[in-house]
Scaffold this motif. Structure first.
Motif, PDB file in Angstrom:
ATOM      1  N   TYR A   1       0.755  -1.084   0.049  1.00  0.00           N
ATOM      2  CA  TYR A   1      -0.099   0.168   0.136  1.00  0.00           C
ATOM      3  C   TYR A   1       0.826   1.383  -0.008  1.00  0.00           C
ATOM      4  O   TYR A   1       0.621   2.372  -0.806  1.00  0.00           O
ATOM      5  CB  TYR A   1      -0.930   0.101   1.303  1.00  0.00           C
ATOM      6  CG  TYR A   1      -1.715  -1.236   1.529  1.00  0.00           C
ATOM      7  CD1 TYR A   1      -2.170  -2.107   0.365  1.00  0.00           C
ATOM      8  CD2 TYR A   1      -1.969  -1.674   2.720  1.00  0.00           C
ATOM      9  CE1 TYR A   1      -2.716  -3.210   0.809  1.00  0.00           C
ATOM     10  CE2 TYR A   1      -2.657  -2.907   2.962  1.00  0.00           C
ATOM     11  CZ  TYR A   1      -2.987  -3.529   1.938  1.00  0.00           C
ATOM     12  OH  TYR A   1      -3.705  -4.940   2.318  1.00  0.00           O
ATOM     13  N   THR A   2       1.908   1.367   0.888  1.00  0.00           N
ATOM     14  CA  THR A   2       2.691   2.478   1.069  1.00  0.00           C
ATOM     15  C   THR A   2       3.396   2.727  -0.270  1.00  0.00           C
ATOM     16  O   THR A   2       3.580   3.772  -0.781  1.00  0.00           O
ATOM     17  CB  THR A   2       3.583   2.122   2.190  1.00  0.00           C
ATOM     18  OG1 THR A   2       2.939   2.022   3.416  1.00  0.00           O
ATOM     19  CG2 THR A   2       4.434   3.733   2.372  1.00  0.00           C
TER      20      THR A   2
ATOM     21  N   ILE B   1       2.233   6.053  -1.639  1.00  0.00           N
ATOM     22  CA  ILE B   1       3.007   7.175  -1.062  1.00  0.00           C
ATOM     23  C   ILE B   1       4.237   7.340  -1.845  1.00  0.00           C
ATOM     24  O   ILE B   1       4.418   8.267  -2.429  1.00  0.00           O
ATOM     25  CB  ILE B   1       3.330   7.216   0.379  1.00  0.00           C
ATOM     26  CG1 ILE B   1       1.616   7.101   1.197  1.00  0.00           C
ATOM     27  CG2 ILE B   1       4.112   8.190   0.880  1.00  0.00           C
ATOM     28  CD1 ILE B   1       2.428   7.054   2.800  1.00  0.00           C
TER      29      ILE B   1
ATOM     30  N   GLY C   1       7.794   2.981   0.790  1.00  0.00           N
ATOM     31  CA  GLY C   1       7.072   1.399   1.070  1.00  0.00           C
ATOM     32  C   GLY C   1       8.094   0.262   1.472  1.00  0.00           C
ATOM     33  O   GLY C   1       7.649  -0.522   2.211  1.00  0.00           O
TER      34      GLY C   1
ATOM     35  N   VAL D   1       8.689   0.841   5.181  1.00  0.00           N
ATOM     36  CA  VAL D   1       7.604   0.518   6.019  1.00  0.00           C
ATOM     37  C   VAL D   1       7.680  -1.022   6.264  1.00  0.00           C
ATOM     38  O   VAL D   1       7.114  -1.591   7.293  1.00  0.00           O
ATOM     39  CB  VAL D   1       6.533   1.172   5.383  1.00  0.00           C
ATOM     40  CG1 VAL D   1       5.153   0.554   6.024  1.00  0.00           C
ATOM     41  CG2 VAL D   1       6.458   2.752   5.722  1.00  0.00           C
TER      42      VAL D   1
ATOM     43  N   PHE E   1       0.585   3.756   8.763  1.00  0.00           N
ATOM     44  CA  PHE E   1       0.749   4.033   7.190  1.00  0.00           C
ATOM     45  C   PHE E   1      -0.327   3.492   6.465  1.00  0.00           C
ATOM     46  O   PHE E   1      -0.689   4.163   5.541  1.00  0.00           O
ATOM     47  CB  PHE E   1       1.976   3.398   6.784  1.00  0.00           C
ATOM     48  CG  PHE E   1       3.015   4.339   6.886  1.00  0.00           C
ATOM     49  CD1 PHE E   1       3.335   5.309   6.156  1.00  0.00           C
ATOM     50  CD2 PHE E   1       4.060   4.247   7.899  1.00  0.00           C
ATOM     51  CE1 PHE E   1       4.869   6.205   6.168  1.00  0.00           C
ATOM     52  CE2 PHE E   1       5.081   4.905   8.254  1.00  0.00           C
ATOM     53  CZ  PHE E   1       5.620   6.156   7.470  1.00  0.00           C
TER      54      PHE E   1
ATOM     55  N   CYS F   1      -2.255   6.155   4.117  1.00  0.00           N
ATOM     56  CA  CYS F   1      -2.493   5.756   2.716  1.00  0.00           C
ATOM     57  C   CYS F   1      -4.056   6.094   2.161  1.00  0.00           C
ATOM     58  O   CYS F   1      -4.462   6.531   1.112  1.00  0.00           O
ATOM     59  CB  CYS F   1      -2.109   4.365   2.384  1.00  0.00           C
ATOM     60  SG  CYS F   1      -0.537   4.084   2.139  1.00  0.00           S
TER      61      CYS F   1
END
Length: 445
Positions: free
Chosen positions: A78-79, A83, A88, A91, A363, A367
């Motif tokens: 997701y990150t 982002i 990512g 994280v 996060f 997101c």
């Protein structure tokens, strides 16, 4: 994508829920009752209500994102896609510390439980034995691991039900009475203790986020995983509240126990005698085993996603066994890393889980918020509430949890994150190259 190196979708909703509940470790409600009651001044059921409501907002954020990215990488995926690719990876790196720490905690708990019954056997034997068994089961496929977890979760539920029945009987036959609905929540200065207990109990719900790493193992993940997330959180919330409501009714003051951190065995002995105490301790041991099995499974899937993407060496981390269709290299590596529990304390391992879990929670909510501001379509009231207000509330609660972390946890998190930055800099020619990325349309169910 090479179809021979693709995880087969074998898990149903029931399997995923069982794994999530096993990861959550329902029996932990008994281990934390004494200290939570002391911190909340006898309002543990209310603390569980607070933490359930707060964590539900983060669960909804996970549900939104897994529909968009039905991938084994969870918050890492997701990150990096919403982002920043570099962020990512970091994280994912920091989150991994939680997945690796939970098998350590379960191995340490197995040592504590079994060493008490067999003091003549060295503690390391129990740690090595537990890790070897869960590694063996996970190697032979996710379906086998899920089926074992279902049986263990059912046994834990049975222990909880019998515990509750015996507690109710003791209340009816004794001087204590059931807590009135109006007295569940504290008043005045006791509210500060309530939120302190809620922070302590927040990790009781960590199982709902771990199941997002099973998206590629699951049939119709865009529908199944969001349902499973809410079911795991909901079932856990009802179970935790119900059990602690009756425990708190019977024992409004935990100072009567010899050890408030180990109050549950004393309670089991008081309400059911030696026979039930043996049954209760068996449930606690099965809980440790099931949670360790689920944690190793999730960790291996996160490493597989990062290996398949090329963030970690693909030949090792992104490889599936041709017969068992499982990332055997990752399972064995997680098992070997978990053996460090021999040299760690329970407190240190718990600190590592806090850092990884709170990073993931933060996060995931970020997101969803960022997705809201990038959304090109109309921002209706309903969309604004679900995609901005709800994740903002979830993020605010996680920030509160961060504020309650001890200094060891903070330092451990910073050091681990710096190691990830160094590795990422080395593998991307000091951030001149983007980390590789997989095409998600190849993963659709």
């Amino acid at each position: 994508m090479d179809q021979n190196n693709k995880i087969e979708r074998k898990l149903t909703l029931m399997h995923v829920v069982a794994i999530g509940l096993a990861y959550m470790s329902p029996m932990a409600v008994f281990d934390t009752f004494g200290i939570a009651s002391d911190v909340s001044s006898g309002h543990v059921p209310a603390a569980y209500i607070v933490v359930f409501i707060a964590i539900l907002f983060t669960a909804l954020s996970y549900g939104k994102l897994v529909r968009q990215f039905p991938n084994a990488g969870s918050v890492y995926t997701y990150t990096r896609n919403i982002i920043n690719p570099y962020l990512g990876v970091i994280v994912g790196w920091v989150t991994f510390i939680a997945y690796i720490a939970l098998p350590m905690i379960n191995a340490l708990l197995a040592d504590i439980y079994l060493s008490a019954g067999f003091p003549g056997i060295p503690g390391w034997v129990w740690i090595v034995g537990l890790i070897a068994i869960i590694s063996f089961l996970n190697i032979f496929g996710v379906r086998i691991a899920a089926s074992v977890n279902m049986l263990l979760v059912v046994f834990q539920a049975l222990v909880g039900i019998i515990f509750t029945i015996l507690t109710i009987r003791s209340i009816i036959n004794g001087p204590e009475s059931f807590i009135a609905i109006g007295d569940i929540f504290p008043s005045g200065e006791e509210f500060s203790g309530l939120f302190g207990a809620a922070a302590l109990l927040a990790l009781s719900f960590i199982g709902f986020d771990a199941i997002t790493t099973l998206s590629e193992d699951t049939v119709k993940p865009k529908k199944t995983i969001p349902k499973a997330i809410l079911l795991v959180a909901g079932i856990g919330g009802v179970f935790f509240f119900s059990v602690t409501y009756f425990m708190q009714s019977l024992y409004p003051d935990v100072s009567i126990f010899n050890d408030i951190e180990g109050a549950s065995p004393e309670i089991a002995m008081m309400i059911g005698g030696n026979l039930f105490l043996s049954f209760f301790l068996a449930g606690a041991l099965f809980s440790v085993f099931a949670s360790g099995l689920a944690a190793q499974l999730s960790a291996s899937r996160l490493l597989y996603a990062m290996g398949r993407d090329g963030v970690l060496p693909k030949k090792f981390f992104g490889k599936l066994h041709p017969k068992y269709n499982s990332p055997v290299n990752n399972i064995l590596l997680v098992g070997l890393l978990s053996l460090s529990a021999i040299f760690l304390s329970l407190e240190a391992a718990t600190s590592l889980i806090n850092v990884g879990a709170f990073t993931a929670f933060s996060f995931v909510n970020l997101c969803v918020i960022i997705n809201f501001f990038r959304h090109q379509g109309p921002r209706t009231l309903g969309y604004t509430i679900s995609s901005l207000i709800f994740p903002a509330i979830g993020l605010a609660f996680v920030v509160y949890l961060w504020a309650n972390l001890d200094i060891f946890s903070i330092i451990a998190g910073i050091v681990w994150a710096l190691l990830g930055v160094i590795y990422l800099a080395f593998t991307t020619d000091f951030f001149k190259k983007e980390p590789p990325q997989i095409a998600f349309d190849e993963l659709e169910a």
